[in-house]
Design an enzyme around this catalytic site. Structure first.
Site, PDB file in Angstrom:
ATOM      1  N   PHE A 113      -7.949  -4.375   8.721  1.00  0.00           N
ATOM      2  CA  PHE A 113      -6.675  -4.206   9.419  1.00  0.00           C
ATOM      3  C   PHE A 113      -6.974  -3.699  10.825  1.00  0.00           C
ATOM      4  CE2 PHE A 113      -2.117  -3.650   7.813  1.00  0.00           C
ATOM      5  CZ  PHE A 113      -2.121  -4.842   7.123  1.00  0.00           C
ATOM      6  N   GLN A 226       6.728   2.045  17.850  1.00  0.00           N
ATOM      7  CA  GLN A 226       5.752   0.958  17.662  1.00  0.00           C
ATOM      8  C   GLN A 226       6.406  -0.416  17.723  1.00  0.00           C
ATOM      9  OE1 GLN A 226       3.306   0.260  13.814  1.00  0.00           O
ATOM     10  NE2 GLN A 226       1.869   0.827  15.432  1.00  0.00           N
ATOM     11  N   HIS A 228       5.511  -4.212  16.768  1.00  0.00           N
ATOM     12  CA  HIS A 228       4.532  -5.023  16.044  1.00  0.00           C
ATOM     13  C   HIS A 228       4.277  -6.286  16.854  1.00  0.00           C
ATOM     14  CE1 HIS A 228       2.427  -7.114  12.878  1.00  0.00           C
ATOM     15  NE2 HIS A 228       2.432  -6.009  12.157  1.00  0.00           N
ATOM     16  N   LEU A 238       8.865  -9.650   9.992  1.00  0.00           N
ATOM     17  CA  LEU A 238       7.448  -9.348  10.183  1.00  0.00           C
ATOM     18  C   LEU A 238       6.536 -10.468   9.678  1.00  0.00           C
ATOM     19  CD1 LEU A 238       5.485  -7.028  10.997  1.00  0.00           C
ATOM     20  CD2 LEU A 238       5.284  -6.579   8.567  1.00  0.00           C
ATOM     21  N   GLU A 241       0.165  -8.021   9.670  1.00  0.00           N
ATOM     22  CA  GLU A 241      -1.153  -7.910  10.287  1.00  0.00           C
ATOM     23  C   GLU A 241      -2.225  -8.470   9.347  1.00  0.00           C
ATOM     24  OE1 GLU A 241      -1.561  -4.341  12.594  1.00  0.00           O
ATOM     25  OE2 GLU A 241      -3.424  -3.887  11.538  1.00  0.00           O
ATOM     26  N   ARG A 272      -2.277  -2.133  17.127  1.00  0.00           N
ATOM     27  CA  ARG A 272      -1.031  -2.847  17.409  1.00  0.00           C
ATOM     28  C   ARG A 272      -0.527  -2.693  18.833  1.00  0.00           C
ATOM     29  NH1 ARG A 272       2.017  -1.607  11.733  1.00  0.00           N
ATOM     30  NH2 ARG A 272       0.690  -3.072  10.635  1.00  0.00           N
ATOM     31  N   HIS A 337       8.996  -1.998  15.336  1.00  0.00           N
ATOM     32  CA  HIS A 337       8.531  -2.030  13.955  1.00  0.00           C
ATOM     33  C   HIS A 337       8.538  -0.660  13.272  1.00  0.00           C
ATOM     34  CE1 HIS A 337       6.366  -3.389  10.471  1.00  0.00           C
ATOM     35  NE2 HIS A 337       5.333  -2.613  10.713  1.00  0.00           N
ATOM     36  N   ARG A 372       0.575   4.154  15.448  1.00  0.00           N
ATOM     37  CA  ARG A 372       0.175   4.158  14.032  1.00  0.00           C
ATOM     38  C   ARG A 372      -0.722   2.964  13.728  1.00  0.00           C
ATOM     39  NH1 ARG A 372       1.954   1.402   9.349  1.00  0.00           N
ATOM     40  NH2 ARG A 372       3.797   0.460  10.311  1.00  0.00           N
TER      41      ARG A 372
HETATM   42  C1  LIG Z   1       8.725  -5.422   7.342  1.00  0.00           C
HETATM   43  C2  LIG Z   1       7.877  -4.199   7.243  1.00  0.00           C
HETATM   44  C3  LIG Z   1       6.602  -4.279   6.727  1.00  0.00           C
HETATM   45  C4  LIG Z   1       5.798  -3.147   6.645  1.00  0.00           C
HETATM   46  N1  LIG Z   1       4.535  -3.268   6.155  1.00  0.00           N
HETATM   47  C5  LIG Z   1       3.759  -2.165   6.049  1.00  0.00           C
HETATM   48  C6  LIG Z   1       2.451  -2.243   5.490  1.00  0.00           C
HETATM   49  O1  LIG Z   1       2.004  -3.301   5.056  1.00  0.00           O
HETATM   50  N2  LIG Z   1       1.716  -1.111   5.434  1.00  0.00           N
HETATM   51  C7  LIG Z   1       2.177   0.093   5.874  1.00  0.00           C
HETATM   52  O2  LIG Z   1       1.463   1.082   5.788  1.00  0.00           O
HETATM   53  N3  LIG Z   1       3.426   0.193   6.382  1.00  0.00           N
HETATM   54  C8  LIG Z   1       4.226  -0.897   6.469  1.00  0.00           C
HETATM   55  N4  LIG Z   1       5.485  -0.776   6.978  1.00  0.00           N
HETATM   56  C9  LIG Z   1       6.032   0.556   7.229  1.00  0.00           C
HETATM   57  C10 LIG Z   1       6.416   1.220   5.902  1.00  0.00           C
HETATM   58  O3  LIG Z   1       6.846   0.234   4.985  1.00  0.00           O
HETATM   59  C11 LIG Z   1       7.536   2.238   6.081  1.00  0.00           C
HETATM   60  O4  LIG Z   1       7.230   3.118   7.118  1.00  0.00           O
HETATM   61  C12 LIG Z   1       7.736   3.056   4.797  1.00  0.00           C
HETATM   62  O5  LIG Z   1       7.860   2.216   3.677  1.00  0.00           O
HETATM   63  C13 LIG Z   1       8.942   3.950   4.929  1.00  0.00           C
HETATM   64  O6  LIG Z   1       9.194   4.553   3.684  1.00  0.00           O
HETATM   65  P1  LIG Z   1      10.227   5.742   3.578  1.00  0.00           P
HETATM   66  O7  LIG Z   1      10.257   6.119   2.139  1.00  0.00           O
HETATM   67  O8  LIG Z   1       9.914   6.777   4.565  1.00  0.00           O
HETATM   68  O9  LIG Z   1      11.634   5.107   4.016  1.00  0.00           O
HETATM   69  P2  LIG Z   1      12.454   3.832   3.506  1.00  0.00           P
HETATM   70  O10 LIG Z   1      11.717   3.006   2.540  1.00  0.00           O
HETATM   71  O11 LIG Z   1      12.979   3.182   4.726  1.00  0.00           O
HETATM   72  O12 LIG Z   1      13.651   4.487   2.702  1.00  0.00           O
HETATM   73  C14 LIG Z   1      14.674   5.221   3.331  1.00  0.00           C
HETATM   74  C15 LIG Z   1      15.684   5.637   2.289  1.00  0.00           C
HETATM   75  O13 LIG Z   1      16.597   6.553   2.859  1.00  0.00           O
HETATM   76  C16 LIG Z   1      17.918   6.243   2.467  1.00  0.00           C
HETATM   77  N5  LIG Z   1      18.800   6.771   3.511  1.00  0.00           N
HETATM   78  C17 LIG Z   1      18.635   6.697   4.852  1.00  0.00           C
HETATM   79  N6  LIG Z   1      19.621   7.360   5.478  1.00  0.00           N
HETATM   80  C18 LIG Z   1      20.428   7.864   4.519  1.00  0.00           C
HETATM   81  C19 LIG Z   1      21.616   8.633   4.536  1.00  0.00           C
HETATM   82  N7  LIG Z   1      22.153   9.059   5.671  1.00  0.00           N
HETATM   83  N8  LIG Z   1      22.183   8.938   3.348  1.00  0.00           N
HETATM   84  C20 LIG Z   1      21.644   8.524   2.172  1.00  0.00           C
HETATM   85  N9  LIG Z   1      20.497   7.806   2.109  1.00  0.00           N
HETATM   86  C21 LIG Z   1      19.908   7.477   3.267  1.00  0.00           C
HETATM   87  C22 LIG Z   1      17.916   4.740   2.284  1.00  0.00           C
HETATM   88  O14 LIG Z   1      18.923   4.356   1.396  1.00  0.00           O
HETATM   89  C23 LIG Z   1      16.513   4.504   1.709  1.00  0.00           C
HETATM   90  O15 LIG Z   1      16.549   4.648   0.310  1.00  0.00           O
HETATM   91  C24 LIG Z   1       6.298  -1.905   7.076  1.00  0.00           C
HETATM   92  C25 LIG Z   1       7.581  -1.815   7.583  1.00  0.00           C
HETATM   93  C26 LIG Z   1       8.362  -2.953   7.696  1.00  0.00           C
HETATM   94  C27 LIG Z   1       9.720  -2.821   8.318  1.00  0.00           C
END
Ligand SMILES: Cc1cc2nc3c(=O)[nH]c(=O)nc-3n(C[C@H](O)[C@H](O)[C@H](O)COP(=O)(O)OP(=O)(O)OC[C@H]3O[C@@H](n4cnc5c(N)ncnc54)[C@H](O)[C@@H]3O)c2cc1C
Length: 558
Positions: A113, A226, A228, A238, A241, A272, A337, A372
């Site tokens: 990566f 960031q 992408h 997306l 990568e 990135r 991203h 990142r």
């Molecule tokens: C398309 C894509 C591909 C990616 N691929 C990779 C990868 O291959 N490798 C990597 O390391 N990272 C990757 N990332 C980044 C990574 O996936 C995310 O940073 C990570 O999954 C975020 O997880 P999280 O649990 O912090 O938040 P999220 O999974 O975004 O969850 C947020 C949660 O908060 C809740 N929420 C938000 N606000 C409120 C509110 N006010 N009230 C109630 N609930 C709320 C939502 O309902 C949700 O359940 C990718 C990101 C994207 C967009």
């Protein structure tokens, strides 16, 4: 009033991991989420998750890559914790049921990566997030953790300097409810949708981050956003990568593999920020294709490998761009991203506000600094989700549940704020939101300068004024999306302002923050974290030192 020892806001990877850990340690914990957990953006993660599993790899090498990738803004003590914990957390996910792709001899397969000196990214095809999130959701269900589905948290309750719970709206009925908790964990993800072009889910509006901002917690390093390098032309979905990790090339319209000019050694697998700037430069200087894109070519990998390793992006390209990457290159351009900044916290998730924890993309530990590395964000969610759950469980063990009275005032205030939003006339939320997205894209993007940033600051201030005038015409009492959008718009505008103001003041180029009027990194002035405190007109900025342990800042070369 509903009470739990711990309430975790967010059902993505960070939230579920925190809840599971707190439960395993005996706390009464509940998850509250505005969507069903498996619709959280974590499910969309494609390329993989980093851990130094290889016998010639080490957590120290992972830490060095991460710190260098961060352009030396990451706190190195936190990076060390993340990289040390990584193998244990990833293997634990495997034991809980995540089906990682394998090597021929049965080990977890790892792909190269960007910015990594070693193939360190474990993956499940190109649907890694999907596999991880379903695994954790199963574990949380098995544990019987209570999940409040389709509740939007609209306010944190702070009493005598301590976070004692929150107010949330049940979206199917539009009823407001009070949730009391000894500890609250924010795991609300990123804010990508304040940009016009973003890979993020539509729900990623950053409202959770603004909840903390309003509760008096400063936001850290928000100017580092960031972009992408490879998002699909048109929809900006997306294109992982992993496509370059598996050997994909980037070409301009002259069919030049232009990365040789920008990152001679690592080429397409430079970090990135560098690849995104390189693509944008090709486009800006007329060597991109008409419409502003370049080609990501994986045709030479062959159908079998593409199906096996990159089946998801093949399908997305066919469905959303009518292009089969087995036969033709994919048209790509940079898009927002990931949010490097967020709610500051220590390696145990504790924020400056007593009783409030943060984990995952909404948090800023800070392990990503100014940029990142791919694969480190999924890792952050499970490493720091676990730690936050563990420490919150310890914290609540010794304290009593807060009494009811302070909540009722807050509930009244929230009811009043929402009733003021309702009515005819005024602005439509979508008009203000789209103007915000457009100025952020235009002036606070891959390349930045004083003129553009000043314009963004002025525009967002003006939009915040107009935002006060937004009125919700729909009187629907079930799933009133106009109302939900109007509520969240306020937070989006505030975050846009924090990002733009932080970026205007930071007169240097570091990681993803690239100023065409200050081309160099300036460690003397700017090797420090930004802290933005809420004030009614706009943020008050302060700064704090970066923690450096073993890696002295050096010029970043790839
Ligand atoms: C398309 C894509 C591909 C990616 N691929 C990779 C990868 O291959 N490798 C990597 O390391 N990272 C990757 N990332 C980044 C990574 O996936 C995310 O940073 C990570 O999954 C975020 O997880 P999280 O649990 O912090 O938040 P999220 O999974 O975004 O969850 C947020 C949660 O908060 C809740 N929420 C938000 N606000 C409120 C509110 N006010 N009230 C109630 N609930 C709320 C939502 O309902 C949700 O359940 C990718 C990101 C994207 C967009």
């Amino acid at each position: 009033m509903i009470t739990h020892d711990i309430i975790v806001v967010g059902g993505g990877l960070a939230g579920l991991r925190a809840a599971l850990e707190a439960h395993l340690r005996g706390a009464d914990v509940a998850v509250i989420s505005k969507v069903h957990p498996i619709r959280s953006h974590s499910v969309a993660a494609q390329g993989g998750i980093n851990a130094s599993l290889g016998k010639d790899d080490s957590w120290e090498a992972h830490a060095l890559d991460t710190v260098k990738g961060s352009d030396y803004l990451a706190d190195q003590d936190a990076v060390e914790v993340m990289c040390r914990d990584a193998p244990g957390r990833v293997l634990e996910m495997e034991h809980w049921g995540t089906l990682f792709s394998r090597t021929p001899d049965g080990h977890i397969a790892q792909r190269p990566f960007g910015g990594a000196g070693f193939p360190r990214t474990c993956y499940a095809g190109d649907r890694t997030g999907h596999n991880l999130l379903h695994t954790l959701h199963e574990q949380v269900m098995r544990a019987g953790v209570k999940i409040y589905l389709e509740w939007l948290v609209t306010r944190l309750v702070v009493d005598k300097g301590r976070c004692t719970g929150l107010i949330a709206m049940h979206t199917p009925s539009s009823k407001l409810e009070v949730f009391g908790a000894k500890a609250t964990v924010l795991a609300t993800g990123g804010y990508g949708r304040i940009y016009q072009r973003s890979t993020n889910a539509i729900i990623n509006r950053g409202y959770g981050i603004s909840l903390a901002y309003h509760a008096g917690v400063p936001l850290q390093d928000m100017e580092f956003v960031q972009f992408h390098p490879t998002t699909l032309l048109g929809s900006n979905i997306l294109m992982t990568e992993g496509a370059r990790g598996e050997g994909g090339y980037l070409y301009n319209k002259l069919h030049e593999r232009f990365m040789s000019i920008y990152a001679h050694d690592m080429m397409e697998l430079a970090p990135r920020d560098i690849v995104a700037r390189s693509i944008q430069t090709e486009i800006d200087e007329g060597r991109g294709f008409e419409g502003g894109y370049v080609h990501l070519d994986i045709t030479h990998l062959g159908e079998k490998k593409i199906e096996e390793r990159l089946g998801g992006i093949r399908q997305i390209s066919i469905d959303f761009a009518g292009i089969d990457p087995v036969k033709e290159p994919i048209p790509v351009q940079p898009g927002q991203h990931y949010s490097m900044g967020g709610v500051p916290c220590d390696v145990n998730g504790a924020t400056p506000l007593d009783g409030l924890y943060a984990a995952g993309e909404c948090a800023c530990v800070s392990v990503h600094g100014a940029n990142r590395l791919g694969g480190n964000s999924l890792l952050e969610t499970i490493v720091f989700g676990k730690r936050a759950g563990e420490h919150a469980a310890g914290y609540v063990a010794g304290i009593a549940m807060p009494g009811e009275s302070p909540y009722l005032d807050e509930l009244d205030r929230e009811k009043e704020a929402i009733s003021q939003l309702m009515g005819e006339g005024g602005e439509n939320f979508a008009v203000v939101r789209d103007e915000l997205r457009s100025v952020m894209q235009q002036d606070v993007g891959v390349f930045r300068n004083r003129t553009g940033l000043q314009r963004a600051v002025d525009t967002v201030r003006m939009l915040r004024e107009r935002g006060r005038n937004v009125r919700v015409k729909s009187s629907a009492t079930s799933f009133n999306f106009e109302l939900l959008n109007a509520i969240e718009l306020k937070g989006m505008l505030e975050l846009g302002q924090v990002i733009a103001e932080g970026a205007l003041v930071r007169e240097e180029s570091r990681g993803a923050h690239y100023r065409t009027d200050f081309l160099e990194r300036d460690d003397e002035q700017w090797l420090k974290h930004t802290l933005a405190y809420y004030a009614p007109v706009g943020p008050r900025l302060e700064y704090k030192d970066v923690t450096i342990t073993q890696f002295q800042p050096k010029k970043r070369e790839y």
